[in-house]
Design a protein around this motif. Structure first.
Motif, PDB file in Angstrom:
ATOM      1  N   THR A 178       0.833  -1.193   0.000  1.00 53.19           N
ATOM      2  CA  THR A 178       0.000   0.000   0.000  1.00 53.19           C
ATOM      3  C   THR A 178       0.870   1.245   0.000  1.00 53.19           C
ATOM      4  O   THR A 178       0.601   2.208  -0.716  1.00 53.19           O
ATOM      5  CB  THR A 178      -0.938   0.016   1.222  1.00 53.19           C
ATOM      6  OG1 THR A 178      -1.719  -1.177   1.198  1.00 53.19           O
ATOM      7  CG2 THR A 178      -1.857   1.206   1.203  1.00 53.19           C
ATOM      8  N   GLY A 179       1.929   1.239   0.781  1.00 52.40           N
ATOM      9  CA  GLY A 179       2.844   2.374   0.824  1.00 52.40           C
ATOM     10  C   GLY A 179       3.500   2.627  -0.517  1.00 52.40           C
ATOM     11  O   GLY A 179       3.689   3.771  -0.928  1.00 52.40           O
ATOM     12  N   ILE A 180       3.814   1.576  -1.238  1.00 55.26           N
ATOM     13  CA  ILE A 180       4.455   1.723  -2.540  1.00 55.26           C
ATOM     14  C   ILE A 180       3.465   2.265  -3.565  1.00 55.26           C
ATOM     15  O   ILE A 180       3.789   3.165  -4.334  1.00 55.26           O
ATOM     16  CB  ILE A 180       5.064   0.374  -3.002  1.00 55.26           C
ATOM     17  CG1 ILE A 180       6.263   0.033  -2.127  1.00 55.26           C
ATOM     18  CG2 ILE A 180       5.454   0.424  -4.475  1.00 55.26           C
ATOM     19  CD1 ILE A 180       6.801  -1.357  -2.321  1.00 55.26           C
ATOM     20  N   ILE A 181       2.257   1.761  -3.560  1.00 50.58           N
ATOM     21  CA  ILE A 181       1.248   2.205  -4.522  1.00 50.58           C
ATOM     22  C   ILE A 181       0.946   3.684  -4.350  1.00 50.58           C
ATOM     23  O   ILE A 181       0.799   4.420  -5.319  1.00 50.58           O
ATOM     24  CB  ILE A 181      -0.036   1.358  -4.382  1.00 50.58           C
ATOM     25  CG1 ILE A 181       0.241  -0.069  -4.867  1.00 50.58           C
ATOM     26  CG2 ILE A 181      -1.191   1.975  -5.160  1.00 50.58           C
ATOM     27  CD1 ILE A 181      -0.849  -1.057  -4.538  1.00 50.58           C
ATOM     28  N   ASP A 182       0.870   4.144  -3.118  1.00 44.38           N
ATOM     29  CA  ASP A 182       0.505   5.529  -2.821  1.00 44.38           C
ATOM     30  C   ASP A 182       1.694   6.484  -2.788  1.00 44.38           C
ATOM     31  O   ASP A 182       1.516   7.672  -2.568  1.00 44.38           O
ATOM     32  CB  ASP A 182      -0.210   5.595  -1.461  1.00 44.38           C
ATOM     33  CG  ASP A 182      -1.529   4.850  -1.470  1.00 44.38           C
ATOM     34  OD1 ASP A 182      -2.099   4.661  -2.567  1.00 44.38           O
ATOM     35  OD2 ASP A 182      -1.988   4.454  -0.386  1.00 44.38           O
ATOM     36  N   ALA A 183       2.893   5.996  -3.016  1.00 44.53           N
ATOM     37  CA  ALA A 183       4.093   6.814  -2.803  1.00 44.53           C
ATOM     38  C   ALA A 183       4.424   7.699  -3.996  1.00 44.53           C
ATOM     39  O   ALA A 183       4.272   7.300  -5.145  1.00 44.53           O
ATOM     40  CB  ALA A 183       5.274   5.904  -2.504  1.00 44.53           C
ATOM     41  N   ASP A 184       4.912   8.893  -3.673  1.00 44.96           N
ATOM     42  CA  ASP A 184       5.471   9.779  -4.695  1.00 44.96           C
ATOM     43  C   ASP A 184       6.931   9.362  -4.893  1.00 44.96           C
ATOM     44  O   ASP A 184       7.456   8.538  -4.140  1.00 44.96           O
ATOM     45  CB  ASP A 184       5.349  11.243  -4.251  1.00 44.96           C
ATOM     46  CG  ASP A 184       6.042  11.506  -2.924  1.00 44.96           C
ATOM     47  OD1 ASP A 184       7.291  11.418  -2.867  1.00 44.96           O
ATOM     48  OD2 ASP A 184       5.344  11.794  -1.936  1.00 44.96           O
ATOM     49  N   PRO A 185       7.616   9.904  -5.902  1.00 42.26           N
ATOM     50  CA  PRO A 185       9.008   9.490  -6.161  1.00 42.26           C
ATOM     51  C   PRO A 185       9.938   9.641  -4.954  1.00 42.26           C
ATOM     52  O   PRO A 185      10.787   8.782  -4.716  1.00 42.26           O
ATOM     53  CB  PRO A 185       9.439  10.400  -7.316  1.00 42.26           C
ATOM     54  CG  PRO A 185       8.164  10.722  -8.014  1.00 42.26           C
ATOM     55  CD  PRO A 185       7.119  10.811  -6.940  1.00 42.26           C
ATOM     56  N   HIS A 186       9.784  10.722  -4.192  1.00 45.29           N
ATOM     57  CA  HIS A 186      10.633  10.921  -3.016  1.00 45.29           C
ATOM     58  C   HIS A 186      10.383   9.813  -1.997  1.00 45.29           C
ATOM     59  O   HIS A 186      11.319   9.248  -1.433  1.00 45.29           O
ATOM     60  CB  HIS A 186      10.376  12.298  -2.394  1.00 45.29           C
ATOM     61  CG  HIS A 186      11.284  12.594  -1.247  1.00 45.29           C
ATOM     62  ND1 HIS A 186      10.967  12.260   0.046  1.00 45.29           N
ATOM     63  CD2 HIS A 186      12.511  13.171  -1.205  1.00 45.29           C
ATOM     64  CE1 HIS A 186      11.962  12.619   0.832  1.00 45.29           C
ATOM     65  NE2 HIS A 186      12.907  13.181   0.104  1.00 45.29           N
ATOM     66  N   LYS A 187       9.130   9.501  -1.772  1.00 45.87           N
ATOM     67  CA  LYS A 187       8.760   8.450  -0.811  1.00 45.87           C
ATOM     68  C   LYS A 187       9.268   7.084  -1.281  1.00 45.87           C
ATOM     69  O   LYS A 187       9.704   6.267  -0.461  1.00 45.87           O
ATOM     70  CB  LYS A 187       7.233   8.434  -0.619  1.00 45.87           C
ATOM     71  CG  LYS A 187       6.758   7.414   0.382  1.00 45.87           C
ATOM     72  CD  LYS A 187       7.211   7.740   1.777  1.00 45.87           C
ATOM     73  CE  LYS A 187       6.634   6.752   2.773  1.00 45.87           C
ATOM     74  NZ  LYS A 187       7.170   6.949   4.113  1.00 45.87           N
ATOM     75  N   LEU A 188       9.232   6.829  -2.573  1.00 45.93           N
ATOM     76  CA  LEU A 188       9.740   5.554  -3.094  1.00 45.93           C
ATOM     77  C   LEU A 188      11.219   5.382  -2.763  1.00 45.93           C
ATOM     78  O   LEU A 188      11.645   4.292  -2.376  1.00 45.93           O
ATOM     79  CB  LEU A 188       9.521   5.460  -4.602  1.00 45.93           C
ATOM     80  CG  LEU A 188       8.099   5.177  -5.046  1.00 45.93           C
ATOM     81  CD1 LEU A 188       7.992   5.267  -6.559  1.00 45.93           C
ATOM     82  CD2 LEU A 188       7.622   3.819  -4.558  1.00 45.93           C
ATOM     83  N   ILE A 189      11.990   6.460  -2.910  1.00 48.05           N
ATOM     84  CA  ILE A 189      13.417   6.387  -2.563  1.00 48.05           C
ATOM     85  C   ILE A 189      13.570   6.111  -1.075  1.00 48.05           C
ATOM     86  O   ILE A 189      14.403   5.295  -0.669  1.00 48.05           O
ATOM     87  CB  ILE A 189      14.161   7.676  -2.979  1.00 48.05           C
ATOM     88  CG1 ILE A 189      14.070   7.900  -4.486  1.00 48.05           C
ATOM     89  CG2 ILE A 189      15.611   7.650  -2.503  1.00 48.05           C
ATOM     90  CD1 ILE A 189      14.668   6.809  -5.340  1.00 48.05           C
ATOM     91  N   GLN A 190      12.755   6.774  -0.252  1.00 47.15           N
ATOM     92  CA  GLN A 190      12.800   6.513   1.193  1.00 47.15           C
ATOM     93  C   GLN A 190      12.514   5.041   1.481  1.00 47.15           C
ATOM     94  O   GLN A 190      13.204   4.415   2.294  1.00 47.15           O
ATOM     95  CB  GLN A 190      11.776   7.382   1.930  1.00 47.15           C
ATOM     96  CG  GLN A 190      12.166   8.833   2.045  1.00 47.15           C
ATOM     97  CD  GLN A 190      11.104   9.653   2.751  1.00 47.15           C
ATOM     98  OE1 GLN A 190       9.934   9.600   2.397  1.00 47.15           O
ATOM     99  NE2 GLN A 190      11.526  10.408   3.754  1.00 47.15           N
TER     100      GLN A 190
ATOM    101  N   GLY B 257      21.894  -0.759  -6.123  1.00 48.32           N
ATOM    102  CA  GLY B 257      22.082  -0.609  -7.570  1.00 48.32           C
ATOM    103  C   GLY B 257      20.901   0.099  -8.208  1.00 48.32           C
ATOM    104  O   GLY B 257      21.071   0.932  -9.111  1.00 48.32           O
ATOM    105  N   GLY B 258      19.703  -0.203  -7.733  1.00 54.20           N
ATOM    106  CA  GLY B 258      18.511   0.490  -8.215  1.00 54.20           C
ATOM    107  C   GLY B 258      18.548   1.964  -7.866  1.00 54.20           C
ATOM    108  O   GLY B 258      18.241   2.822  -8.703  1.00 54.20           O
TER     109      GLY B 258
END
Length: 135
Positions: free
Chosen positions: A17-29, A66-67
């Protein structure tokens, strides 16, 4: 179903759920948090001499780092992106060494470096999350 399995399922759903709702900054976090979690687990496996599991978790952390490195935009990010690129490469190299030598100290070194990156990344969250004014 025992409580441990229920907890694991809850954590998986929460993560998804966190990944689906995340903005790019949050995804990096989330990626940084995921790498840190895997490194802490790997360090425990090294200390318990659980080589196969250690290998699996270090490799997962290397993939995540690496990602993170591949997401950098050196053109837009300039010197900061270049520095992060080099730092991520260094972390990957140290983790390869840690995996080969079963060194919890090398894993800890990368954990400390990644925590520093996380602190900086978390610190810019407010700037990134604020809507920009149209002028």
């Amino acid at each position: 179903m025992n409580a441990y399995n229920q907890l694991k399922q809850y954590q998986a759903v929460n993560r998804e759920t966190g990944i689906i709702d995340a903005d790019p900054h949050k995804l990096i976090q989330l990626l940084i948090d995921g790498a840190l979690e895997r490194l802490l687990i790997a360090k425990g496996h090294i200390e318990r001499k659980e080589i196969e599991e250690k290998n699996r978790f270090i490799n997962k952390a290397i993939e995540i780092i690496g990602g993170l490195r591949s997401f950098l935009d050196k053109e837009q990010g300039g010197d900061v992106a270049e520095s992060l690129f080099s730092l991520y490469e260094y972390m990957e190299f140290r983790l390869f060494e840690a995996n080969a030598s079963n060194s919890p100290e090398l894993v800890e070194e990368v954990i400390k470096l990644l925590r520093e990156v996380k602190t900086g990344w978390d610190g810019i969250r407010e700037q990134v999350a604020q809507p920009t004014a149209v002028g």
